[in-house]
Design an enzyme around this catalytic site. Structure first.
Site, PDB file in Angstrom:
ATOM      1  CG  ASP A 158      27.177  -7.912   5.459  1.00  0.00           C
ATOM      2  OD1 ASP A 158      26.863  -8.976   4.878  1.00  0.00           O
ATOM      3  OD2 ASP A 158      26.756  -6.793   5.097  1.00  0.00           O
ATOM      4  CD  GLU A 187      20.254  -3.996   2.396  1.00  0.00           C
ATOM      5  OE1 GLU A 187      20.991  -4.356   3.334  1.00  0.00           O
ATOM      6  OE2 GLU A 187      20.175  -2.810   1.994  1.00  0.00           O
TER       7      GLU A 187
END
Length: 339
Positions: free
Chosen positions: A198, A290
């Site tokens: 990220d 996720e």
């Protein structure tokens, strides 16, 4: 074979203690007190028979006994990498002997580009796979806005255009499809191993070849001490990401995952397929891509697990077992960054 009665009672005991303390903390003091009490939960111990077997092509023989206060291996024999259990010089030498190119992918879409990308890349140049050949892949809808970064020898930056998604959740979920395509193209031809991260984080310490393996998962900083039944897996049975209450090993963070090109092709294909199946059913997993990543790693165990030192959240506060944070969460400003 049924588990040993004393171990079963121990798990029940700690689950009840955690629930009681958590409820009391939330009622009286709020979330911070729960995090403080969390350190009382034991992490487990790597069996001595497994300790002697922990080694791989990137670290040589590991020293799990150097960190007796933390769990240094999984039940399937994969190492959990903590500061102090490996020799960084050996790891660097072994990577150099293999003549590797390591990819690092990051998505910088919308306001995330201006807010986070420059710091992410600048600190990566200081700490990520120093001395190795590295190719950065930045995925953005505004290639012209990507900042110029001074790169060291053998390090390259590539910018790939992606479409701007309507919602931030769609950006998160679309990356698995985008990564799968990239791994089947130039990225897959250029890199031997790839890490996907990220953008709203920055490097603080050495993130070196000791992290490399066929498949790599990252323990989530907010959940690495919690009992299995309290981990935030997807529980809706209709979702492709769903895990039963007794399923799951650890809760992994999608902010960092990696592995060989072939392994990541399998992971991204699984997640993209699961996301599409959910979309067709009108569903959205609790934690989006996720949740699907955690389902994949339950079905296909990672060859290496990174400790929370490799992706730490400063808001949690100091922890005795966090010796040397490698990657830190940047302050989240969702109200400003998400439409």
């Amino acid at each position: 074979v049924s588990p040993h009665p004393s171990r079963a009672w121990k798990r029940i005991f700690w689950t009840m203690i955690l629930l009681a303390l958590g409820l009391l903390g939330l009622l009286l003091y709020g979330l911070p007190i729960v995090r403080y009490l969390e350190v009382l939960i034991p992490m487990g111990i790597c069996p001595e028979t497994t300790m002697s077997l922990l080694k791989d092509n990137f670290t040589g023989v590991l020293r799990p006994w150097a960190r007796p206060e933390v769990l240094t291996c999984t039940s399937w024999g994969a190492p959990i990498i903590w500061d102090g259990i490996f020799d960084p010089h050996v790891a660097r030498q072994k990577a150099e002997q293999q003549n590797l190119t390591i990819g690092l992918t990051v998505f910088a879409v919308g306001r995330y580009l201006e807010k986070y990308l420059a710091r992410f890349l600048e600190t990566a140049e200081q700490h990520f796979m120093v001395g190795q050949r590295v190719v950065y892949y930045v995925f953005t809808e505004r290639p012209d806005a990507v900042p110029g970064i001074a790169l060291g020898p053998g390090r390259r930056l590539r910018v790939e255009r992606v479409e701007r998604e309507r919602r931030w959740q769609d950006v998160s979920m679309a990356r698995m499809r985008t990564l799968h395509a990239a791994l089947g193209g130039r990225l897959g031809r250029e890199a031997s191993f790839v890490f996907c991260m990220d953008v709203d984080q920055y490097f603080r310490g050495t993130f070196g070849p000791e992290a490399l393996a066929e498949s790599v998962a990252q323990l989530h900083a907010w959940h690495y001490r919690w009992p299995l039944r309290l981990l935030p897996f997807e529980r809706d049975e209709r979702s492709a990401a769903a895990l039963a209450p007794d399923e799951g090993d650890f809760y992994y963070h999608a902010a960092v995952f990696g592995g060989s090109v072939a392994a990541l092709q399998r992971l991204t294909a699984h997640c993209a397929r699961g996301l599409e199946q959910d979309r067709a059913r009108g569903l959205e997993a609790r934690w989006h891509d996720e949740s699907h990543l955690n389902k994949f790693f339950w079905l296909h165990k990672p060859a290496k697990v990174l400790s929370p030192e490799y992706c730490w959240c400063p808001e949690i506060g100091p922890r005795a077992e966090i010796h040397r944070p490698r990657l830190l969460w940047a302050p989240k400003e969702y109200h400003l960054l998400r439409d």
